[in-house]
Design an enzyme around this catalytic site. Sequence first.
Site, PDB file in Angstrom:
ATOM      1  N   GLY A 108       2.182   1.737  -8.326  1.00  0.00           N
ATOM      2  CA  GLY A 108       2.772   0.882  -9.351  1.00  0.00           C
ATOM      3  C   GLY A 108       1.886   0.697 -10.565  1.00  0.00           C
ATOM      4  N   LYS A 155      -3.676   2.880  -2.973  1.00  0.00           N
ATOM      5  CA  LYS A 155      -2.793   2.009  -3.725  1.00  0.00           C
ATOM      6  C   LYS A 155      -2.786   2.465  -5.177  1.00  0.00           C
ATOM      7  CE  LYS A 155      -3.636  -2.342  -3.001  1.00  0.00           C
ATOM      8  NZ  LYS A 155      -2.187  -2.655  -3.177  1.00  0.00           N
ATOM      9  N   GLY A 156      -1.787   2.023  -5.906  1.00  0.00           N
ATOM     10  CA  GLY A 156      -1.721   2.364  -7.322  1.00  0.00           C
ATOM     11  C   GLY A 156      -0.466   3.077  -7.746  1.00  0.00           C
ATOM     12  N   ALA A 202       0.863  -1.183   0.000  1.00  0.00           N
ATOM     13  CA  ALA A 202       0.000   0.000   0.000  1.00  0.00           C
ATOM     14  C   ALA A 202       0.897   1.230   0.000  1.00  0.00           C
ATOM     15  CB  ALA A 202      -0.932   0.009   1.212  1.00  0.00           C
ATOM     16  N   ASP A 203       0.370   2.307  -0.549  1.00  0.00           N
ATOM     17  CA  ASP A 203       1.127   3.561  -0.592  1.00  0.00           C
ATOM     18  C   ASP A 203       0.856   4.431   0.629  1.00  0.00           C
ATOM     19  OD1 ASP A 203       2.393   3.191  -3.220  1.00  0.00           O
ATOM     20  OD2 ASP A 203       0.334   3.218  -3.942  1.00  0.00           O
ATOM     21  N   GLU A 256      -5.339  -5.077  -8.801  1.00  0.00           N
ATOM     22  CA  GLU A 256      -5.208  -5.305  -7.363  1.00  0.00           C
ATOM     23  C   GLU A 256      -6.571  -5.293  -6.679  1.00  0.00           C
ATOM     24  OE1 GLU A 256      -0.759  -3.416  -6.577  1.00  0.00           O
ATOM     25  OE2 GLU A 256      -2.528  -2.149  -6.380  1.00  0.00           O
TER      26      GLU A 256
END
EC number: 5.3.1.6
Length: 228
Positions: free
Chosen positions: A100, A97-98, A86-87, A106
Site C-alpha cells: 500500500g 509490507k508496503g 502484511a503482504d 508503518e
Amino acid sequence: MDQNALKALVGQEAVKYVEDGMILGIGTGSTVRYMIDALGERVKNEGLHIIGVATSDRSAKQAESLGITIKELDEVDHLDLTIDGADEIDDNFQGIKGGGAAHLWEKIVAINSTKNMWIVDESKMVHHLGAFPLPLEVIPFGSSHVLEKLNKMGFNPSFRMTDTGEHVLTDSKNYIIDLHLGRIDHPHDLANTLNGIVGVVEHGLFLDTVNTVIVGRQDGPEVLNARD
C-alpha cells in the site's frame, strides 16, 4: 468464505485486544480497513476511549470519520499496540509490507510500539519471502540511478506506476521501487545491503518485529504467538 470475509474476520478478532485508554498504532491496507471499521463499532457501542496513531493519511481519515481520535506520532510518548497488515509472512514470522506504499510510516510506528500485531488472510502465510515484490521507498532525486544500481545488483527492479503512467507517490512524496526477487533466502543480509544504498529511504522487510499474528482461515481466526 472469500478473501474479503477472511479479512473482516481477522479485523473483528484483532479489536478484541484493544483496551480502554490504549494508544494504538493503526496500520494501512485492505485488511486494516476492516479492523478500523470494527474498532469504530467498539468506540460507538462501548464508549471505548483510545488514541490512534495512523500510518497513512487514508487510515487517519477513515478512523476519524468513525469517531476515533487520531494524533501524530510526535504527539504521543509511547504506543501500546500497533495493528497492521502484511503482504507476506514466512515460517519465521518475518514479513514483507508496503503493498500500500506506506511501509516507511508503518515501520516508524512499529519500532516505537510496545507490541505489534499483524492481521492477514491465510494466503499471506508463506514458507519463504519473495514471491510478493519487495517495495523500496526512494527519494525522487536521482531515483533513476538508484533503479539502475539495483538492476546491476540483479534485483529486477521497477518503478511502481499509476494507471495513468505517473509515479506512485507515498505520503512523504517519495517514489516506490519494487524488487521482483522470486525468493529471499537471507532476509537479514538483504536488509543490510539495501540499508547501504544511498537514496533508499526504507525497504519493506519487517524483521523480528511482530509479536502476534492473526490469520483468517476458513474454520475461523488462528492466533499465532510469534515472539514475546
